[in-house]
Design a protein around this motif. Structure first.
Motif, PDB file in Angstrom:
ATOM      1  N   VAL A 155       0.843  -1.192   0.000  1.00 46.10           N
ATOM      2  CA  VAL A 155       0.000   0.000   0.000  1.00 46.10           C
ATOM      3  C   VAL A 155       0.886   1.252   0.000  1.00 46.10           C
ATOM      4  CG1 VAL A 155      -1.800   1.289   1.218  1.00 46.10           C
ATOM      5  CG2 VAL A 155      -1.797  -1.205   1.283  1.00 46.10           C
ATOM      6  N   HIS A 156       0.644   2.137  -0.966  1.00 48.64           N
ATOM      7  CA  HIS A 156       1.292   3.452  -0.999  1.00 48.64           C
ATOM      8  C   HIS A 156       0.188   4.509  -0.974  1.00 48.64           C
ATOM      9  CE1 HIS A 156       5.213   1.696  -2.180  1.00 48.64           C
ATOM     10  NE2 HIS A 156       4.507   0.890  -2.949  1.00 48.64           N
ATOM     11  N   SER A 157       0.587   5.757  -0.861  1.00 47.76           N
ATOM     12  CA  SER A 157      -0.424   6.812  -0.931  1.00 47.76           C
ATOM     13  C   SER A 157       0.131   7.973  -1.766  1.00 47.76           C
ATOM     14  CB  SER A 157      -0.812   7.286   0.470  1.00 47.76           C
ATOM     15  OG  SER A 157      -1.849   8.236   0.383  1.00 47.76           O
ATOM     16  N   VAL A 193       4.680  13.183  -2.488  1.00 45.21           N
ATOM     17  CA  VAL A 193       5.256  12.224  -1.543  1.00 45.21           C
ATOM     18  C   VAL A 193       4.385  10.981  -1.473  1.00 45.21           C
ATOM     19  CG1 VAL A 193       6.486  13.782   0.005  1.00 45.21           C
ATOM     20  CG2 VAL A 193       4.067  13.443   0.325  1.00 45.21           C
ATOM     21  N   CYS A 194       5.009   9.905  -1.008  1.00 48.24           N
ATOM     22  CA  CYS A 194       4.221   8.749  -0.604  1.00 48.24           C
ATOM     23  C   CYS A 194       3.814   8.995   0.839  1.00 48.24           C
ATOM     24  CB  CYS A 194       5.032   7.460  -0.705  1.00 48.24           C
ATOM     25  SG  CYS A 194       4.083   6.027  -0.139  1.00 48.24           S
ATOM     26  N   ALA A 195       2.512   8.960   1.102  1.00 46.92           N
ATOM     27  CA  ALA A 195       2.012   9.291   2.432  1.00 46.92           C
ATOM     28  C   ALA A 195       1.584   8.055   3.215  1.00 46.92           C
ATOM     29  CB  ALA A 195       0.855  10.283   2.315  1.00 46.92           C
ATOM     30  N   GLU A 196       2.094   6.900   2.815  1.00 51.98           N
ATOM     31  CA  GLU A 196       1.770   5.672   3.551  1.00 51.98           C
ATOM     32  C   GLU A 196       3.072   4.916   3.741  1.00 51.98           C
ATOM     33  OE1 GLU A 196      -1.552   4.593   4.448  1.00 51.98           O
ATOM     34  OE2 GLU A 196      -0.272   3.334   5.692  1.00 51.98           O
ATOM     35  N   TYR A 197       3.452   4.689   5.002  1.00 51.17           N
ATOM     36  CA  TYR A 197       4.737   4.039   5.241  1.00 51.17           C
ATOM     37  C   TYR A 197       4.776   2.695   4.521  1.00 51.17           C
ATOM     38  CZ  TYR A 197       8.700   1.889   7.436  1.00 51.17           C
ATOM     39  OH  TYR A 197       9.886   1.253   7.634  1.00 51.17           O
ATOM     40  N   CYS A 198       5.815   2.518   3.686  1.00 46.69           N
ATOM     41  CA  CYS A 198       5.815   1.343   2.811  1.00 46.69           C
ATOM     42  C   CYS A 198       7.151   0.613   2.822  1.00 46.69           C
ATOM     43  CB  CYS A 198       5.443   1.771   1.397  1.00 46.69           C
ATOM     44  SG  CYS A 198       6.563   2.996   0.704  1.00 46.69           S
ATOM     45  N   GLY A 199       7.950   0.838   3.851  1.00 47.64           N
ATOM     46  CA  GLY A 199       9.190   0.072   3.948  1.00 47.64           C
ATOM     47  C   GLY A 199      10.424   0.952   3.988  1.00 47.64           C
TER      48      GLY A 199
HETATM   49 CU   LIG Z   1       5.226   4.216  -0.603  1.00 45.03          CU
END
Ligand SMILES: [Cu+2]
Length: 232
Positions: A155-157, A193-199
């Motif tokens: 999951v990304h945002s 930005v990516c607003a979902e912690y994804c690693g």
């Molecule tokens: Cu991400």
């Protein structure tokens, strides 16, 4: 949401008509909230000073004042009702943009840990590399743009602060939304930005946004197309 913590002036300027609407709702909430705070502080100050302890100067003691009770019930209800109504109207207007025929379609692919922006009608794709090699999403001013979002892994945002709008990207569940880009031209490095912690390298999942006049945008598409042809 992080945007709620910063006044709209601290962000990139709104680059969509929908972002302008969201800023207006934010400002309305902010100024109404400040007015309520000012009213309460003034009342507290007035009572503190006017009725500070003196021997025989007690305030008049009134119980069950119907007009006061009606006023302090109805005024907040009216304020909240107006805010809810304005928010509903704006949110449905924002969603209605999805029904418009877009001038441009951009396919956004999120993956650990970068972004790819494809312009299917022009047959080109902009892909970010590792860490510092951030891609730039180039958009034409004064146009309706449809984003198709897809994730290759987790999951990304997708969050462009100048859109005032984020959209989760769930793997296996492609989604779409449209915005109307306004006439605010400019280069906004790190606006996305990516607003979902994804690693591990989530923090580097950033991208720039550039808004060009439509003719320059077409020229940019042409350049990209010819450099893609040179590569192949
Ligand atoms: Cu991400």
């Amino acid at each position: 949401m992080i945007i709620a913590a910063a006044p709209s002036t601290a962000l990139d300027p709104p680059i969509t008509k929908q972002a302008e609407d969201i800023d207006k709702i934010w400002d309305l909430n902010l100024y109404l909230g400040l007015a309520v705070v000012a009213f309460v502080v003034l009342l507290v100050l007035f009572v503190t000073i006017r009725y500070r302890r003196r021997d025989e100067n007690l305030p008049s003691q009134t119980r069950y004042s119907l007009p006061v009770q009606i006023t302090y019930t109805l005024v907040p209800l009216a304020i909240i009702g107006a805010l809810v109504a304005i928010t509903f109207v704006s949110v449905s207007a924002i969603e209605d943009v999805d029904k418009k025929t877009p001038d441009l379609v951009v396919d956004v692919t999120a993956f650990q840990w970068q972004w790819a922006f494809a312009y299917p009608e022009a047959g080109i794709e902009v892909v970010g590399g590792p860490a510092d090699d951030t891609p730039t999403l180039v958009l034409p001013a004064d146009s309706t743009v449809q984003f198709n979002l897809e994730s290759l892994d987790v999951v990304h945002s997708f969050w462009i602060t100048a859109f005032r709008f984020k959209h989760d990207i769930i793997p296996g569940s492609p989604s779409t939304f449209s915005v109307e880009i306004n006439d605010q031209l400019g280069d906004f490095p790190n606006a996305g930005v990516c607003a979902e912690y994804c690693g591990l390298d989530h923090a580097f999942m950033r991208f720039g946004v550039q808004v060009l006049p439509p003719d320059q945008f077409e020229a940019w598409l042409g350049e990209q197309r010819s450099s893609t042809e040179d590569d192949s």
